[in-house]
Design an enzyme around this catalytic site. Structure first.
Site, PDB file in Angstrom:
ATOM      1  N   PRO A 176      -3.545  -7.296 -59.313  1.00 17.77           N
ATOM      2  CA  PRO A 176      -2.110  -7.461 -59.543  1.00 17.77           C
ATOM      3  C   PRO A 176      -1.432  -8.088 -58.322  1.00 17.77           C
ATOM      4  O   PRO A 176      -1.663  -7.669 -57.198  1.00 17.77           O
ATOM      5  CB  PRO A 176      -1.633  -6.024 -59.769  1.00 17.77           C
ATOM      6  CG  PRO A 176      -2.844  -5.286 -60.225  1.00 17.77           C
ATOM      7  CD  PRO A 176      -3.988  -5.906 -59.487  1.00 17.77           C
ATOM      8  N   GLU A 177      -0.608  -9.102 -58.566  1.00 13.43           N
ATOM      9  CA  GLU A 177       0.136  -9.753 -57.501  1.00 13.43           C
ATOM     10  C   GLU A 177       1.605  -9.362 -57.609  1.00 13.43           C
ATOM     11  O   GLU A 177       1.967  -8.509 -58.418  1.00 13.43           O
ATOM     12  CB  GLU A 177      -0.087 -11.261 -57.571  1.00 13.43           C
ATOM     13  CG  GLU A 177      -1.564 -11.634 -57.376  1.00 13.43           C
ATOM     14  CD  GLU A 177      -1.806 -13.128 -57.295  1.00 13.43           C
ATOM     15  OE1 GLU A 177      -0.826 -13.905 -57.216  1.00 13.43           O
ATOM     16  OE2 GLU A 177      -2.981 -13.534 -57.318  1.00 13.43           O
TER      17      GLU A 177
END
Length: 271
Positions: free
Chosen positions: A2-3
């Site tokens: 996840p960014e």
């Protein structure tokens, strides 16, 4: 992994369910995360969640006596569930709320984090060297140009450095550089002020659009309600090595930079 957009989508998803809610209990099923979960985590019992914030990729649930920090690591997910929902494999942590709901962290690889911070969050070592948030006024035009002077590192590596600016992860660095027409291997110090100013605006636009689309679901990320993010449908270069460029039909080239996949168009990103 996840960014920033995925973590921001998660923050927005859980906020209505936890804001101003009292914590009924905490359940730690596995203390061995990225850092061992401290016994102090129990101090959040009975406290009200006063704010749900994000700094870089960290979720921050603030109370009057401390802040609960959550990090999704490589493959973690946080969902809002009924507190009595059956536990599944890799469900390592529950934050039980007085409403009967719970925040549940599932993390197969256990690279995530669960920390109870009693002092000023910004004074914690995790936050002291972080660069500005890209979607704020602290990331203006001119900033990247000034920071890049005399830097020989490739520009993709440069903009992914959290000490320069937080949250420009691999997916969004690929996409932003493509839209800016900058080759990822170009030395950071060789890019002009004008091109940096264009890149700054593109980074903001790409990240904001990804948040609106609910993030990018590749393998692991899903939103807090279990729905996938749809920005993957917007990707122009990432994951498309060997395919035709959407602009000029030139075959996209894929290389490795710092162990990460970099995809670019040799024609549209000529320099």
């Amino acid at each position: 992994m996840p960014e920033l957009p995925e973590v921001e989508v998660c923050r927005q998803g859980i906020e209505p369910h936890v804001l101003n809610q009292n914590v009924a209990d905490v359940i730690v099923r596995n203390k061995q995360m990225r850092w061992p979960v401290s016994e102090d985590i129990a101090e959040i019992r009975g406290l009200k969640i006063l704010a749900v914030e994000r700094r870089a990729k960290y979720l921050l649930l603030k109370t009057e006596k401390g802040t609960l920090l959550l990090h999704l690591g490589m493959s973690g997910t946080i969902r809002v569930i009924d507190a009595n929902l059956a536990v599944k494999k890799h469900d390592h942590f529950d934050l039980l709320l007085a409403s009967g709901k719970a925040l549940r962290l599932n993390d197969p690889r256990r690279f995530g984090a669960i920390l109870w911070l009693k002092d000023d969050v910004n004074a914690h070592p995790l936050f002291q060297s972080l660069g500005p948030e890209p979607l704020t006024d602290e990331f203006p035009t001119g900033y990247l140009y000034e920071k890049s002077r005399n830097k020989a590192v490739p520009i993709k590596t440069f903009i992914m450095n959290n000490q320069i600016v937080v949250g420009v992860g691999n997916i969004y660095a690929n996409e932003s550089l493509f839209q800016a027409g900058i080759r990822p291997t170009t030395p950071a110090g060789k890019v002009s002020r004008k091109r940096y100013d264009t890149l700054t605006q593109i980074i903001k636009t790409v990240l904001a659009k990804a948040i609106t689309q609910g993030g990018t679901t590749l393998k692991d990320f899903t939103q807090s309600d279990g729905k996938p993010g749809y920005f993957a449908q917007e990707l122009q270069v990432y994951g498309r090595g060997g395919q035709p460029c959407v602009s000029c039909k030139t075959t996209l080239k894929e290389i490795k930079q710092g162990g990460r996949a970099t995809v670019y168009c040799p024609k549209c990103q000529a320099r």
